[in-house]
Every structure is written in C-alpha cells, then in structure tokens.
Design an enzyme around this catalytic site. Structure first.
Site, PDB file in Angstrom:
ATOM      1  N   GLN A 126       0.832  -1.208   0.000  1.00 42.77           N
ATOM      2  CA  GLN A 126       0.000   0.000   0.000  1.00 42.77           C
ATOM      3  C   GLN A 126       0.868   1.261   0.000  1.00 42.77           C
ATOM      4  O   GLN A 126       0.353   2.356  -0.169  1.00 42.77           O
ATOM      5  CB  GLN A 126      -0.954   0.006   1.202  1.00 42.77           C
ATOM      6  CG  GLN A 126      -2.089  -1.007   1.073  1.00 42.77           C
ATOM      7  CD  GLN A 126      -3.079  -0.992   2.221  1.00 42.77           C
ATOM      8  OE1 GLN A 126      -3.319  -2.019   2.836  1.00 42.77           O
ATOM      9  NE2 GLN A 126      -3.668   0.157   2.528  1.00 42.77           N
ATOM     10  N   GLU A 164     -13.022   5.279   4.267  1.00 41.21           N
ATOM     11  CA  GLU A 164     -13.034   4.637   5.569  1.00 41.21           C
ATOM     12  C   GLU A 164     -14.209   5.074   6.442  1.00 41.21           C
ATOM     13  O   GLU A 164     -14.526   4.420   7.428  1.00 41.21           O
ATOM     14  CB  GLU A 164     -11.703   4.913   6.248  1.00 41.21           C
ATOM     15  CG  GLU A 164     -10.605   4.207   5.443  1.00 41.21           C
ATOM     16  CD  GLU A 164      -9.206   4.718   5.680  1.00 41.21           C
ATOM     17  OE1 GLU A 164      -9.082   5.831   6.205  1.00 41.21           O
ATOM     18  OE2 GLU A 164      -8.260   4.004   5.353  1.00 41.21           O
ATOM     19  N   ARG A 201      -9.390  -0.247   7.403  1.00 41.12           N
ATOM     20  CA  ARG A 201     -10.327   0.673   6.793  1.00 41.12           C
ATOM     21  C   ARG A 201     -10.676   1.822   7.728  1.00 41.12           C
ATOM     22  O   ARG A 201     -11.841   2.152   7.956  1.00 41.12           O
ATOM     23  CB  ARG A 201     -11.590  -0.049   6.354  1.00 41.12           C
ATOM     24  CG  ARG A 201     -12.300   0.725   5.260  1.00 41.12           C
ATOM     25  CD  ARG A 201     -13.339  -0.069   4.558  1.00 41.12           C
ATOM     26  NE  ARG A 201     -13.830   0.696   3.436  1.00 41.12           N
ATOM     27  CZ  ARG A 201     -14.259   0.174   2.310  1.00 41.12           C
ATOM     28  NH1 ARG A 201     -14.247  -1.117   2.133  1.00 41.12           N
ATOM     29  NH2 ARG A 201     -14.701   0.925   1.343  1.00 41.12           N
ATOM     30  N   CYS A 202      -9.630   2.393   8.297  1.00 40.76           N
ATOM     31  CA  CYS A 202      -9.851   3.582   9.110  1.00 40.76           C
ATOM     32  C   CYS A 202      -8.548   4.326   9.180  1.00 40.76           C
ATOM     33  O   CYS A 202      -7.509   3.806   8.838  1.00 40.76           O
ATOM     34  CB  CYS A 202     -10.347   3.232  10.506  1.00 40.76           C
ATOM     35  SG  CYS A 202      -9.069   3.037  11.740  1.00 40.76           S
TER      36      CYS A 202
END
Lengths: 163, 287, 807
Positions: free
Chosen positions: C238, C761, C385-386
């Site tokens: 990522q 997110e 996802r945050c």
C-alpha cells in the site's frame, strides 16, 4: 509419484498435458495454462475467487484435483467473452453498475453469475443473493454486483427474445 | 495449502473400486465430491498415498423411486437432488436440506454418499437419514451388506463402514403421503455448518399427530435420532406444551461442543428452538 | 488545429468527465476479463517459491532446528533460519512503530504462526513438502494473551531481545511487557469536570481484535539482478515508496538500485501497509540464489500473522449536566499490540489519531491516555479501513454518548444534537488539540432523521416493545444512531511522518503533444479506482477529457515519491497534489495561450477546457491547441513542453463526517440479528465520483457489519489462534448483507484545493457504532448498558439471558 496424462477442453481449446495428480485444478489453470483470471482467496472453498465452470457447473477449482477434472470441459473468466472480443452482458453490466472494486473476486463472481443466469435466466434479487452465496467480495457489499447481475439478466433475455 | 503426494485412481466400475480399496489397503482413501477430504489433505491432516475417485462409477449416480422405495446412489450430488422434481414430490425434505448445505458450487460436487459416509457430525444429511430411517448399502470385498443409518454412526468421523467398503446406496421408504416435513438450521452465515439443526417429519390424523420422527445435526459427535422426543408428539394435538416437552426431550440427548458457533448451553438451547420450529413447519405442511 | 465542431459549454464540461461525474471505471475492462495483474499472477523465468515454517506455539523457546530432511526433498534448494540472517543483520527488521520485529524467530517464538524458517524451492508444492519436514524442537513457555495481565508483577518476560531497553520509541517503559504510554489533553481539568458533574457515566468498552482480510492475501516477488545489481520487488504494497526506502535502509542496497512495484492489489484495508518477514525473506533468497523468488501467504497465514487491527480496551468516562450537556471526557486505553509493535501509525502518534475521541461534540475539557503492551499474539495494529485508531475512538465516543443518553433517559439523537459542534464554531479547536477544518453537523443529522422518519421508527419500537411484553412477539427492534467525525489525510509534514518520511504526497503530469496526458502519483489503488477518479481531477483542472489521461501509480522508478494509500489519505493529499500539478500546467498554458492569441496573460480567462479572451470568447485556445504549441513553437521566455510535478504537504487534516441510522430486528430466542435497513449520510466535501463514493460506502458498511456481528481474532489460553480460516472468520455473503441506503451533504474542506475530504473509511468508522448501538438499543429498555462485540448469535442470546428474557 507418477504424473498422469490430462486431456481437457479449456475455453474451447483441447489441451493435453501431464501433471502431478495432487496438482489442484486452480494451480493447473493458473500456472500450467497461464489462465490467471481465476484467483486463490481462501484455499478452503469458502470464498469462490477460484470459481470456474466445469462440465456446465460452477465449481471451486481450489478444491478439485486436476485428475478429477480430467476429461472435463472447463470455462474460465478468460473464456466468457465471445471469440471476437465482444464482452458478455455480465462483463458489461459489472462495469456499468460498478459491480467491482479491487477486481480480485470479479472473475469468480462473473463466472458464477454466468452459470447462474443459465440455470435461472430471470432470478429475483433473493435468488441472485443465494446464487452467489459461495462467492465473497470484500469491497462492494454486493449491492452493485446484484444490480449488475439483474441488468445482465434483463439484457440477455431481451437479446434472446430478439433472436 | 498444498496436499501431500498420492497416486490417483479412477475406476469405472464398483468392482474395480472395491478391488482397489482391498489391494491398496489403509493407504487409500475414496474421493467423491472431495469437499470434505481435499481441505483435510490441504491441511495435511489426511495424507493418503492413493486416492480412488468414484466419479466414473456410473452405477452410483442413479436416483430411483419405485413403489414407495427411494434409492439414491452415493454419487448423486446435492445439486442433482435439488433438481429432481420427482424426488421433491416424494420427499420434499431432501431439497430443503440440500439447499442449506454449503453453497451452489459445492453442491455441484458434494454427494449424498460423501455427506452421509464421512461421519462429520456437522454434515446435514445424516440427521435426515435418521428421520427417514434410511438403510445404507455397503459393498466390500465380501459383497453387499446393509446397515441402518440409525446404527451407522459411532463417533465423530468413525462409522460402521470398514476401510475396504464403499457406501453405494442410500435407501428408504418415501414418507407417507400427506406427511409434513421440515429441516430448520441455525448457522452463523449461509453455508456454515449448523449451530444446531433439526429435521422433523410428521403425519397427522385430523388434529392429532399420527407419527413423528425427529433428527438433530451437529449437537453431538454423531447425528441424533430423537426417538423419545418424537414419541411425545404421537397421539397429541401438538399443543404448545407438548412441543415444548418434545424440544426438552431432544435437548436432553444433545452434547454439543463449545466452538465458534457458541458454548454448549447455547447450542443445546438452539437445538430445542430448532426442534420447535421444525415441528411447527412440518405440521403446517402436513395434510 | 482549431476544433472544427463547435459544441456547447455544457457539452464541453460533459466531455471532460471531471469532478462530480459518475464516470465508469477504466480499471474494469481488465478485471472483468480476468486480465488483472496481481502479484501471484507474476511469473518470471526460473522463479523459485518460498514458504514458511511457522510456530505452532504461542510462546516457546526454540531448542533446535533441523533442516536436513527438508533439504533432501527434490526441488528444495535452501532453508533459511535466523542463524543465516544474523550475519546480514537481517534477523530483525524495524517496524513502522519504532520497534523491531523478528524476521525469523531468534531463539524463541512469541506468537502462534510466527515465521521460524523459510523454505525455498523450485515450486510451491516442493516448498510445502519441505516445510513439513523441517524439524523444530520447542520448549513451551507460559503464555500471556490477556492484555490486562501483561503488566502483572509476575508476568513472564516476552521480549528478551529488548529486556534491558527501558527507554522505548515513545518514552520510558514501565514494565518489561510495556511498550509506551501516550497522553493528550488536560488530565487535572478533566478530573475536576468529572468530580463536579451532575452525572458521570463510565464503561469499559473493548473493540475486539479483528483482521482486514482483503480477498487477496499478502505476497511478493523479489528479483535480484546480479549483473546490474538491481533488486526489483513486486508486492502487495500500500506504500511502495516507503517500502523502497525501508528496504534500502535495512539491506544497505542503495535506494536507486531498488525498484518497488505494486501491481494490481486485491484489496488492502490496511493489511498491506506493513513490511512483513516474507518480503525480507524473499529478497534475501533472491540475493542468495540469484533467481526471482515468490512468496504468497495462504489465508491462514494471512489471518494469523500479517496485521491484525484494533484490540483496544477502552475505559470511557463522560461528565455531563443533568440536562445532557457534556462537560468533560476521559478515555484510557489498554492497547494490545501483540508480540511486536508493528502498528502502522505516524511516528509521533503511537496510538494514531485516537485523540479524535471527542468526536463531533463540543466538549470543553478532555483527557486521553493509552498504554501499549506486548502479548503472545500476532503483531500489527493496522488501520483496518480507518485512519489510525479513528474507528476505535469513534466507537468509544458513540457508545458512551448512547450510554449517557440512557442514563439521562434522553433520546440518542436528541443528546447528539444538543452537544454537536455548531456550524459557526468551525474551524473548531478540540480539547485534545485538533483543528476541525469544517463541518455542519446539525444539517446532516436533521436530514438523516427526516429521511428515515426517525419519530415513526421510535413509535414503531414502542409498539414492538409492548407487544414483546405481552408475549405476542419474540423479536425486539433496535434503532442505532451514530454520528462520526473522522480525521484523515495524514498529513502535515510538521507532525506526520513514518520512519522519518514526511507524509506528503505527489503527482506528476505530462501533457503529450496531441493533447492527451499521463499522470503519475505516489499513491496506489487497491480497488479505490484511482485511475478513474484522479484522471477526473486532472480533467477538471486542465480541461483534457479524463478518457485522454493515463494514470499510473505504484512503480517507484517512474512515479514521484509519495507515502501511499491508507488512512483515507489519497484524495486529501495526493488528490490535492494532482490539482496543484494541474494548476501549474494551467499557469504555463496561460502564458502560451497569451502568446498565441497575442494578448496579455491577464486578459485571458479559463473556461472549462480553454483560455479565452475576456469579453471575446471566440478568441480562445483550447488546452489541446496549447499542448501542441508547447511542443512545436519556440515561445520566448518559456521552456518547451508542458508538464509539472507537485509535492503537496497539506496544511491540515480533513474531517469527513456522517450521520448513520440502522434498524435491526433481533430474534431473542436465537440471538439472530436481521439488519432491516441502514441509512448512511456522508459528508466527504467535494464529491469527485458519486458512483465510486457510493460503492465505497457500500463496501465499508459491509465491513462494519462483519466486525460488529462476528469478526473476532481470539486466542485460547495456550496461545492458539481460534478460527483462522474463512469458515470461522466472518466475511458476510450476499445473503447476510442488506441493501444500504446512501445520502450526502457537501461541506467542502476549506484548505483542500478542490474541497475533497476522503470517504473510503468513513463507513467503517461510522458503521460499527451505528450497528452496535442498534443492537444495544434493542435491549436498552430492559436495562442493557453495554456488552462487548462481536454481537454474534450466541453472545446476543447470552445478553438476553442475563436480562431475563429467555426461557
């Protein structure tokens, strides 16, 4: 261990090969046949990323030995579009209705839906959801996948009526 | 996850398959749909040296209904059971249970023989076979023998099948015309093994229960036939109290494991709820 | 060169497919035809395959490792252990959090699934056979898997490698299993507010250990070209540029000799931010063998070894007046980091942006403290996802608000409205030090309440509760309200870095002579559709249709340096860089246009896709014409060509927010929860592509459903991880997943060039409290204050049982 001879039809092409019998169909397709469309997501037949069509049925290629598939007629995502490159209605509908994000589940999902729509050409939303319950997606929440399959079903039935 | 090495065999007759099992001995395992065995092999919890694939033994693929007797070849898949309208008319619980096994892809390969024979207490078909009082036909080097499904299961993954035998046929009498049946399964998500599940078949005579049979899935190390629970229903009007008593009798014979599906007390409780709901459905469906 | 067919201004805008267009994705053609290129699809001549021997123990000493039998397997070429890595000083690697992590276990193992040896073979089957035959002799040691016991006096020492190092990356360590203490805010003032309050509510709220579980696991291919000395690494990264820098620092290979490529990535959700032992081992194996080496983990390895998330035990206290005005907030967290602190947080923030815990509320005084501890669990602590611990913070404050509402017998929506930061207070400085850039919470909440007809839902719930009490139904209805404020877009270099790398991001745009373009960014898409949306930003900025713009990311040899994609930072940071690079191009284009039109620059104005003379739009030059001129005309005072690069250091974070309302029906007899409906209103500022935003919201909400209803990475008392396959680890299917209803308001970020804030997110951050609150709400009238997630069937039934609602 001795290798076994494999004869198969893959995406309309007859192939002959020899393979270690423990080779999983998914590895045979991805590594020996260079068909990297179907993916490996879970290894335990839960996610459906490896879904291919075998003898007119959806199967999970991570849980089939190549020997079991000997003699079979296999269709992978690479064989769903027409020979002239025209995309299948599902492939179009997934794009039009944003039925994919990372794309990793997509080949298995479309290959499953391809068979689902032959088993049931006009499924309800609930039938679609049950029909793809062997395929996991982490990105879309399924909503647009379901929509794409519904649209493709309609387009295919319109096309069929016209023919 | 990569399985160990093995020799692959694909006999085309039952005799050849039995012969292979006998000659290869303990090192050979049968594969039908493979969806129980292959994951075990990928975990290397099963490392057979020989794999005998039954897919070409055509005699194991038949579905037959003959004067009230239903015979299912061991290699009949769950998908084929779902597709058989004839079977659905005669014994609708088979379609109902099949739809609750795994997912469409797995049902295309998963067979009834594999489901009943491998002794996994999580499998759904064995409870149905308890309820139907099915007979399993096994073929070994010494020929055929029959064994009642109610006698077949010894403990988790241990059954009355000998290593050199093949379970070839599942046979049972079609439930009486007008019967009602239901399989209610609680699961964490679609396709999972049951947290607890109950199969019920009843026949009614007016408002009175004329016969009843109850089976349970995944709440003990074998499938359960809840004989006492069912007997409480017979002759009753299936009032709430009787159904509750039957559920309690069914719960009394369970002994579920603590696992990700829940602790023992919860799974026992769910078994009772599943029994109550399956009875209610079955009665609704009975004529 | 003048465009021949005149089209209207609206048609010109439409043709651009710029900001606000639900442009179809350019990525989809390859994905729908099976032509994606994920890491496991890469095949190089002579490529080898590596596979790990992993610890079956949670905590054990390694007495010996025997590799002879494995090496005798045909095809097995090498078995690498810590002993082999020590001379290279690669047996430990730095983590993103300032700790070190064993690449291969050195003398002892600290979690089940830990990497012990790396078997290299000609193919994955031979490698797996080799793994089976490596004999490791272990001596079991006592296990700690309860964070609350990690710092007991008699707790076993886990990290022998740092036992004498009592000064950690974030200050002194107070116990051998302690990692850091971090605090923010006014402790004394908060204590006083709590002491003086009319009411105080306090609760221990645990956010269980979960895993991002993208459908593609982690993996890489390392290829050392010994002739030219270059190492190429393809992988599920990522943050490819950061990987290159880290790889250079730990291998001592010069950074220009390392090329990192992120190919297509099958979902990340935070799982693919970290650097894992597999990457190091594959690189070492390639250096040793001179051949490319692939490593791809299987799902069990993924769930048990690479990057868990959450595992936060949070104690919240709220002080309030009796009419529900919050006067203070205190939060303390016991953070379970597992065996190594491999959190992916900006360096100065060992608990990420947890101090956003005051949420959307105007809280005058607050304090938060976090203690990190080691346990015998897998390392990680990524932002699933945050944005860096924001979802933990949002869960705490949104649960606590509900608990306060219950205590005061107030409606959960009403108490939120009463405490929101008001529109006129923005920019708002929170008690814990953040400057919220913008917001309009009341408008969003009012719209949400009206859209779901909240009052009617509450009336229906009253009827349901009465019917339940009369024995007419065994279902209870729950309504979950959550209002979240995120803090995303890390971030300003002045306070955000990872391993010393400032968290700016970048974009380079080149316009080709014929008026098409290529843009390259420092980020990397894992499904977000960057190639689609960033082209839209460029299109709007420079007037070239999005379809004429190629977008590339993920190759460190070609893309400008950037910190990657996670924490909803791509749009706030790289999206801003894209707009700024576009503006640089437009500035030069204006000079070229002025020359071509023989007017002064100041006489020109920009209009969609062209510069035109003010008051005389017929006199204009399109960007396409300008592009050609930039390559074929000698323009006095200007260099030829038309390209620009921008490195964007954001002045502030962005603060997306949203109002979520979910309705559930719970079968009290079975504990089964049915999500009847869910409404999600998101305000992510300027909306670049509404179709993609909605898709992101659907996906994030589905992940929140999974977390709330079932995801749980737990360990038994002997350190065994429970349920590390997709049979047990809950990923909902299409059957369990409801249809999500999306909505929006638009409050642009004032400091972002296009006003965008990031959205990927938000649905996870807001979805978790909304769904959990709905479950709690179903039982609230029966006295339930709080129960820990996951709210799976059996736990819900236990809750009902405790409340006396079962038989």
């Amino acid at each position: 261990m001795s290798e076994i001879n494999i004869n198969m039809t893959v995406n309309g092409q007859k192939i002959e090969a020899s393979a270690d019998p423990r080779t999983l169909l998914i590895h045979f397709l991805r590594e020996d046949q260079n068909l990297t469309g179907p993916h490996i997501g879970c290894d335990t037949s839960h996610c459906g990323a490896c879904t291919v069509d075998m003898n007119g049925m959806s199967v999970k290629a991570c849980t089939v030995f190549v020997g079991q598939a000997n003699g079979a007629d296999i269709v992978t995502i690479e064989g769903i579009a027409q020979a002239d490159g025209t995309l299948h209605a599902l492939q179009e509908a997934f794009r039009q209705h944003h039925g994919l994000q990372c794309g990793f589940c997509t080949p298995g999902m479309i290959t499953r839906a391809y068979r689902l729509l032959q088993e049931n050409p006009s499924p309800t939303e609930e039938e679609i959801r049950y029909g793809i319950s062997g395929n996991l997606c982490r990105c879309t929440g399924y909503q647009n996948i379901v929509k794409a399959i519904q649209v493709a079903a309609e387009e295919l039935s319109v096309k069929e009526a016209a023919e | 996850m990569i399985p160990g090495s093995f020799e692959y065999h694909r006999p085309s007759s039952l005799a050849d398959a039995v012969g292979l099992l006998s000659s290869l001995g303990d090192d050979a395992l049968l594969v039908a749909g493979g969806h129980s065995l292959i994951p075990m092999m990928k975990f290397r919890m099963a490392v057979p040296e020989h794999l005998v694939d039954l897919q070409d033994v055509k005699s194991l693929k038949s579905i037959s209904l003959d004067s009230g007797q239903i015979s299912l070849g061991a290699m009949v898949t769950q998908a084929e059971i779902i597709l058989s309208d004839e079977l659905h008319v005669a014994c609708p619980i088979l379609r109902e249970v099949s739809y609750q096994i795994a997912d469409p892809q797995i049902r295309n390969l998963g067979t009834i023989g594999g489901n009943v024979a491998n002794g996994d207490p999580g499998n759904d078909m064995p409870a149905i076979m308890q309820v139907l009082d099915a007979t399993y036909i096994l073929t070994g080097p010494d020929g055929e023998r029959e064994i009642a499904a109610r006698e077949f299961y010894e403990s988790a993954f241990f059954t009355a099948r000998q290593d050199n035998e093949i379970l070839t046929t599942i046979r049972f009498a079609a439930p009486a015309a007008g019967h009602g049946s239901s399989y209610v399964k609680q699961k964490r998500k679609i396709g999972d093994y049951a947290t607890a599940a109950a199969a019920v078949i009843v026949t009614m005579s007016g408002d009175t229960c004329a016969s009843a049979s109850i089976g349970l899935t995944n709440v003990a190390d074998t499938p359960l036939w809840a004989e006492n629970a069912a007997s409480l229903l017979v002759g009753s009007s299936l009032d709430g109290e009787t159904i509750k008593a039957a559920a309690d009798a069914a719960k009394a014979i369970t002994d579920p494991a603590d696992d990700g599906r829940g602790p023992k007390d919860y799974r026992t409780h769910i078994a009772g709820i599943m029994v109550q709901r399956a009875i209610a459905n079955a009665v609704d469906r009975a004529k | 060169m003048n465009d021949q067919t005149p089209i209207s201004r609206e048609e010109r805008i439409e043709k651009l497919q710029g900001l606000g267009s639900s442009r179809k994705r350019v990525e989809d053609a390859r994905f729908t035809q099976g032509a994606g290129n994920y890491v496991d699809d890469i095949k190089l001549p002579g490529m080898l395959f590596g596979d790990f021997v992993r610890s079956p123990y949670g905590h054990a000493r390694i007495k010996s490792i025997k590799t002879e039998a494995a090496l005798a397997v045909p095809g097995v070429l090498a078995v690498i252990t810590a002993e082999d890595l020590k001379p290279l000083n690669l047996h430990y690697m730095p983590t993103l959090a300032g700790d070190v992590q064993a690449v291969l276990a050195d003398e002892k193992v600290l979690f089940q699934g830990q990497e012990v040896a790396f078997v290299v073979a000609t193919d994955r089957y031979a490698a797996a056979d080799g793994v089976e035959l490596v004999e490791v002799d272990y001596e079991g040691l006592p296990v700690i898997n309860d964070a609350f016991k990690a710092m007991d006096d008699n707790a076993p020492l886990l990290r022998e490698d740092i036992k004498d190092k009592m000064e950690g990356a974030h200050g002194p360590r107070k116990h051998h299993n302690h990692i850091f203490s971090w605090e923010e805010g006014d402790k004394k003032g908060t204590e006083k507010a709590l002491a003086d309050a009319d009411v105080v509510v306090e609760e221990l709220i645990t956010y269980q250990r979960v895993h991002p579980c993208p459908l593609e696991t982690c993996g890489c291919v390392a290829s050392m070209d010994k002739i030219n000395g270059k190492l190429t690494l393809w992988g599920t990264f990522q943050a490819p540029h950061a990987v290159r820098t880290v790889a250079s620092l730990i291998t001592n290979i010069a950074e220009h000799n390392i090329r990192v490529i992120s190919p297509d990535i099958g979902g990340g959700f935070g799982n693919k931010v970290g650097v894992y032992p597999g990457y190091i081992c594959a690189a070492v194996a390639s250096i040793v063998t001179g051949k490319p080496v692939k490593w791809v983990e299987d799902r069990i390895e993924n769930l048990s070894a690479t990057a868990f998330a959450r595992d936060y035990h949070m104690t919240g206290k709220i002080a309030a007046t009796k009419d529900g005005k919050i006067t203070g907030l205190s939060a303390h967290v016991l953070a379970d980091h597992g065996a190594f602190d491999a959190c992916a947080d900006p360096t100065k923030f060992p608990a990420g942006f947890f101090s956003i815990v005051t949420g959307s509320y105007d809280i005058p005084v607050a304090y938060c403290g976090v203690d990190g501890v080691y346990t015998n669990k897998a390392p990680g602590g990524v932002a699933y996802r945050c944005s860096f611990r924001v979802t933990e913070a949002a869960y705490l404050i949104e649960r606590m608000i509900d608990i306060l509402a219950r205590k005061l017998d107030m409606d959960p929506a009403e108490i939120r409205l009463k405490n929101f930061i008001k529109k006129e207070q923005f920019p708002y400085n929170s008690a814990l030090g953040w400057e919220y850039d913008s917001g309009d919470y009341h408008t969003a909440m009012d719209k949400a309440l009206a859209s779901v007809d909240y009052n009617a839902l509450r009336a229906e719930q009253e009827e349901n509760r009465a019917a339940f009490d009369r024995g007419e139904t065994r279902n209870l209805m729950g309504i979950g309200v959550a209002f979240f404020t995120e803090i995303v877009g890390a971030g300003p270099v002045k306070n955000c870095d990872i391993l010393g790398l400032g968290m700016f991001d970048s974009c380079e745009i080149r316009i080709h002579p014929t008026g098409s373009a290529i843009a390259r960014l420092g980020t990397i898409s894992q499904g977000q559709g960057h190639a689609t949306t960033f082209a839209q930003i460029v299109a709007s900025e420079i007037g070239i249709p999005a379809e004429d713009i190629t977008l590339e990311e993920g190759d460190t040899d070609t893309a400008p340096y950037g910190l990657g994609t996670y924490g909803s930072r791509s749009t706030p940071v790289a999206g801003a860089a894209t707009a700024m690079a576009g503006r640089k191009i437009r500035a030069k284009a204006q000079m070229i246009a002025a020359y071509l039109l023989e007017v002064h620059e100041g006489d020109l104005e920009w209009d969609v896709d062209r510069f035109q003379v003010k008051g005389n739009p017929e006199a204009h030059k399109t960007m396409k014409e300008i592009a050609f001129a930039s390559y074929n005309q000698a323009i006095p005072g200007l260099e030829p060509g038309l390209e620009a690069v921008s490195y964007y250091d954001p002045p502030n974070m962005t603060y997306p927010f949203g109002a979520y309302i979910g309705v559930v029906d719970i079968d009290v007899d079975t504990g089964v929860v049915d999500v009847r409906s869910f409404y999600a209103l998101d305000d992510c500022g300027t909306r670049i592509n509404p179709m993609i935003i909605e898709g992101q919201v659907h996906g994030g909400l589905t992940e929140s459903l999974a977390i709330v209803m079932g995801q749980d990475i737990s360990y038994d008392e002997t350190g065994n991880i429970k349920g590390a396959t997709l049979m047990d680890y809950f990923l909902p299917t299409a059957v369990e997943t409801p249809n999500w209803e999306t909505d929006f308001t638009t409050t642009p970020s004032p400091h972002h060039p296009i006003g965008a804030k990031g959205v990927g997110e938000s649905p996870n951050v807001g979805g978790v409290p909304a769904l959990s609150n709905a479950v709690h709400d179903a039982f609230a009238h029966k006295g339930l204050t709080h129960t820990q997630m996951p709210h799976d069937h059996w736990r819900i039934w236990k809750t009902a049982q405790k409340l006396g609602l079962t038989d």
